[in-house]
Design a protein around this motif. Sequence first.
Motif, short mmCIF file in Angstrom:
data_model
loop_
_atom_site.label_atom_id
_atom_site.label_comp_id
_atom_site.label_asym_id
_atom_site.label_seq_id
_atom_site.Cartn_x
_atom_site.Cartn_y
_atom_site.Cartn_z
N LYS A 135 0.84 -1.21 0.00
CA LYS A 135 0.00 0.00 0.00
C LYS A 135 0.87 1.25 0.00
O LYS A 135 0.62 2.21 -0.72
CB LYS A 135 -0.92 0.01 1.23
CG LYS A 135 -2.11 -0.90 1.09
CD LYS A 135 -3.03 -0.81 2.29
CE LYS A 135 -2.47 -1.51 3.50
NZ LYS A 135 -3.41 -1.63 4.61
N GLU A 136 1.92 1.21 0.83
CA GLU A 136 2.80 2.38 0.94
C GLU A 136 3.48 2.67 -0.40
O GLU A 136 3.48 3.81 -0.86
CB GLU A 136 3.85 2.11 2.04
CG GLU A 136 4.71 3.32 2.34
CD GLU A 136 5.65 3.07 3.50
OE1 GLU A 136 5.19 2.60 4.56
OE2 GLU A 136 6.86 3.31 3.33
N VAL A 137 4.02 1.62 -1.01
CA VAL A 137 4.73 1.80 -2.29
C VAL A 137 3.76 2.34 -3.34
O VAL A 137 4.08 3.29 -4.07
CB VAL A 137 5.37 0.45 -2.75
CG1 VAL A 137 5.85 0.53 -4.19
CG2 VAL A 137 6.53 0.07 -1.82
N CYS A 138 2.56 1.78 -3.39
CA CYS A 138 1.58 2.20 -4.39
C CYS A 138 1.14 3.65 -4.13
O CYS A 138 1.05 4.45 -5.07
CB CYS A 138 0.39 1.25 -4.35
SG CYS A 138 -0.65 1.41 -5.79
N GLN A 139 0.91 3.97 -2.87
CA GLN A 139 0.47 5.34 -2.54
C GLN A 139 1.54 6.38 -2.88
O GLN A 139 1.24 7.52 -3.19
CB GLN A 139 0.10 5.44 -1.05
CG GLN A 139 -1.35 5.05 -0.82
CD GLN A 139 -1.68 4.70 0.63
OE1 GLN A 139 -0.79 4.44 1.44
NE2 GLN A 139 -2.96 4.65 0.94
N LEU A 140 2.82 5.94 -2.86
CA LEU A 140 3.92 6.86 -3.17
C LEU A 140 4.33 6.78 -4.63
O LEU A 140 5.39 7.29 -5.02
CB LEU A 140 5.10 6.58 -2.24
CG LEU A 140 4.82 6.81 -0.73
CD1 LEU A 140 5.98 6.36 0.13
CD2 LEU A 140 4.49 8.27 -0.45
N GLY A 141 3.53 6.10 -5.44
CA GLY A 141 3.77 6.09 -6.89
C GLY A 141 4.69 4.99 -7.38
O GLY A 141 5.10 4.99 -8.54
N GLY A 142 5.04 4.04 -6.51
CA GLY A 142 5.93 2.94 -6.92
C GLY A 142 5.17 1.84 -7.64
O GLY A 142 3.94 1.79 -7.62
#
Length: 161
Positions: A135-142
């Motif tokens: 979730k963190e990676v996706c939320q930060l555009g990764g």
Amino acid sequence: MTQRVTAIYPGTFDPITNGHLDLIERGSKIFDNLTVAVLRNVEKNPLFSVDERVEMLRETTRHCPNVSVDSFGGLLVDFAVRCQARVILRGIRAVSDYENELQMALMNRKLDSNIETVFMMSAAAYTYLSSRLVKEVCQLGGDVKGLVPPVVEERLRAKVD
Ligand code: PNS
């Protein structure tokens, strides 16, 4: 006559990752029936609703005929009894998971000694993987390709866009 064994694989699954899916697929080969059980927990602040998580789990486990998906509230052991499950399946990724898993397994045994917790080691490729990090990676555009099933990747993007 051998007894059929039903297991439940409980978790938050916010959202399901390829690590969860790998465990479900391997678990489904060991147990006669496997129920994936999503915790309905109002305290956590999930990205996906319980219904969305159940739906994604159903979509991604459709190829496993002996796997069903449900949600539960209250004590896990009570839900296990309702499902006539004798086994709780949990995955262990690294030593860091062990302490918490041991605590839960022993508490569940104290609550109902008829139910056994069975641990399976996560696939080596997914030992670093968690729903929280995805979730963190996706939320930060990764890019989360290869970490979650494609349908989950789409839903994640739609959530964070
Ligand atoms: O995916 P998670 O967040 O590691 O799953 C944790 C889960 C759902 C397995 C755990 O929180 C749980 O079993 N909750 C139900 C409440 C319960 O039975 N608690 C007492 C025994 S530990």
